[in-house]
Design an enzyme around this catalytic site. Structure first.
Site, short mmCIF file in Angstrom:
data_model
loop_
_atom_site.label_atom_id
_atom_site.label_comp_id
_atom_site.label_asym_id
_atom_site.label_seq_id
_atom_site.Cartn_x
_atom_site.Cartn_y
_atom_site.Cartn_z
N LYS A 1 0.89 -1.17 0.00
CA LYS A 1 0.00 0.00 0.00
C LYS A 1 0.92 1.22 0.00
O LYS A 1 0.88 2.08 0.88
CB LYS A 1 -0.90 -0.07 1.24
CG LYS A 1 -1.99 0.97 1.31
CD LYS A 1 -3.15 0.70 0.37
CE LYS A 1 -4.16 1.83 0.45
NZ LYS A 1 -5.13 1.82 -0.64
N ASP B 1 -5.55 -3.11 -2.15
CA ASP B 1 -6.98 -3.03 -2.48
C ASP B 1 -7.24 -3.57 -3.88
O ASP B 1 -8.21 -4.31 -4.12
CB ASP B 1 -7.53 -1.60 -2.29
CG ASP B 1 -6.53 -0.52 -2.67
OD1 ASP B 1 -5.37 -0.85 -2.99
OD2 ASP B 1 -6.91 0.67 -2.66
N ASP C 1 -2.46 -12.09 5.59
CA ASP C 1 -3.46 -12.77 6.42
C ASP C 1 -4.83 -12.66 5.75
O ASP C 1 -5.55 -13.65 5.59
CB ASP C 1 -3.47 -12.07 7.80
CG ASP C 1 -4.20 -12.89 8.85
OD1 ASP C 1 -4.74 -13.95 8.51
OD2 ASP C 1 -4.23 -12.46 10.02
N ASP D 1 -7.03 -15.69 3.15
CA ASP D 1 -8.37 -16.18 3.48
C ASP D 1 -9.31 -15.94 2.30
O ASP D 1 -10.14 -16.78 1.96
CB ASP D 1 -8.93 -15.48 4.74
CG ASP D 1 -8.68 -16.29 6.00
OD1 ASP D 1 -7.68 -17.03 6.03
OD2 ASP D 1 -9.49 -16.19 6.94
#
Ligand code: NAD
Length: 356
Positions: A189, A221, A245, A249
């Site tokens: 980012k 993003d 993390d 997922d």
């Protein structure tokens, strides 16, 4: 080959799935003539209950003394709903990563063709997806200073990365990319965060040592969006602890279920192999947990820590055949799965062993 493996089941379904993972390791040893010895140790809620410490010294010593660790999960609803608890199961996990120097978390995201229908993403978008994530595991906002100020009204977590920390994980990711599709996507980012600007600078510098690998930099993003829109565009992805993390997922949906995804945490010493899922207390004790993530973690353990590629592939093949024969655990079953083909944890283990 003689090796010593520590089984650390932890909490909730961690207990149920590592049992199957261990059975698979035992079968492999028998089939290929290896001598694996085992020990067990406590971590997480069960360790707090027994000793007051989420990572007892004895567990850490046993981890250091073993050739690899097959890990389950930690967590208990008691702590999830009590943010003020001072001693928490996850502290055991974070301390283990720090103490063992496990700075690289590898998460292969590969869809078994038979599970195309189990994902909520369209099959034509998914087919052929094969991503290897490298999540940095011992730095970032998880390990920085944290606290409260203004009489507890304001909270802060400090994100920190050193050049050294970024460099070593970047190298691992570049090396892996060289053995695969020779494409590396570094996710950060950098438009907002200083840690990300350092991250990008270091990855760009390391990239000059790997001219055969094509590198792209993507904001987190955009990466979150692109993973669902066009997962096939990714080969190796390297990213920071927090971003990794969350993105892994999300990427579990590419593999159909959290119950299918294995991970390897590696670094300076003993490697730790674990499913990406947690202790899943909503299904604990019901015998319905999908053990395949633990089984595939055992396959990663054989490949990465012991260099036993053929043995590792034998496990992956057995999982493939189990799925091809139509067997499913509840989490990966769909409307077309016959009721008699839906297996509980133990039965899934038994069917798998038959195919080994
Ligand atoms: P979770 O991964 O435990 O479960 C999320 C959902 O996926 C649940 O509905 C669960 O039933 C399902 N699921 C997960 N693994 C499955 C499997 N093998 N088979 C079938 N279904 C499966 O995540 P959560 O519910 O957010 O967290 C539960 C606890 O686990 C919390 O205490 C959390 O802190 C902990 N946790 C631990 C780890 C770890 O040990 N590495 C990782 C994530 C969460």
């Amino acid at each position: 080959m003689k090796k010593h493996i520590l089984i650390v089941p932890g909490d909730g379904i961690g207990q149920e799935v590592t049992e199957v993972g261990k059975l698979v390791l035992e079968r492999i040893a028998e089939k290929f003539g290896h001598e694996f010895t085992y020990d067990e140790a406590l971590i997480g809620h069960v360790a707090i209950e027994a000793t007051g410490n989420p990572l007892p010294d004895e567990t850490l010593e046993k981890m250091r003394a073993s050739d690899a660790v097959l890990f389950g999960a930690v967590g208990h609803p008691k702590y999830d709903n009590d943010p003020s608890a001072k001693v928490r199961p996850e502290q055991g996990l974070l301390k283990m990563r720090k103490e063992l120097g496990l700075y690289a978390n590898l998460r292969p995201i590969k869809l078994f063709d038979e599970l195309l229908a189990a994902s909520s993403i369209k099959p034509e978008i998914l087919r052929g997806s094969d991503i290897l994530f490298f999540r940095e595991l011992t730095g970032d906002i998880y390990f920085g200073e944290k606290g409260r100020k203004n009489d507890g009204d304001t909270a802060y977590d400090l994100a920190e990365y050193s050049k050294f920390e970024v460099e070593r994980i970047a190298r691992k990711a570049f090396e892996a990319a060289q053995t695969r599709g020779k494409k590396l996507c570094s996710v950060d980012k950098a438009n907002v965060l200083e840690t990300s600007r350092l991250w990008r600078e270091v990855v760009q510098a390391v990239a000059t040592e790997y001219p055969d690998v094509t590198v792209e930099h993507m904001f987190v993003d955009a990466a979150a969006m692109m993973l669902i829109k066009d997962p096939k565009r990714f080969d190796v992805v390297v990213t920071a602890n927090l971003f990794g993390d969350i993105l892994t997922d999300e990427a579990s949906q590419i593999a159909g279920s959290m119950g299918m995804l294995a991970s390897a945490s590696i670094g300076d010493g003993t490697g730790v192999y674990e499913p990406i899922h947690g202790s899943a207390h909503d299904i604990t004790g019901k015998g319905v947990a999908n053990p395949l993530a633990s089984v595939l973690s055992a396959a990663l353990l054989l490949d990465i820590s012991f260099g036993l590629k053929e043995e590792s592939n034998a496990i992956i093949d057995a999982v493939d055949r189990l799925l091809k024969d139509g067997y499913r655990t509840r989490d990966i079953a769909d409307a077309t799965t016959a009721e008699e083909k839906i297996l509980n944890t133990q039965a899934a283990g038994e069917e798998l062993l038959k195919r080994l």
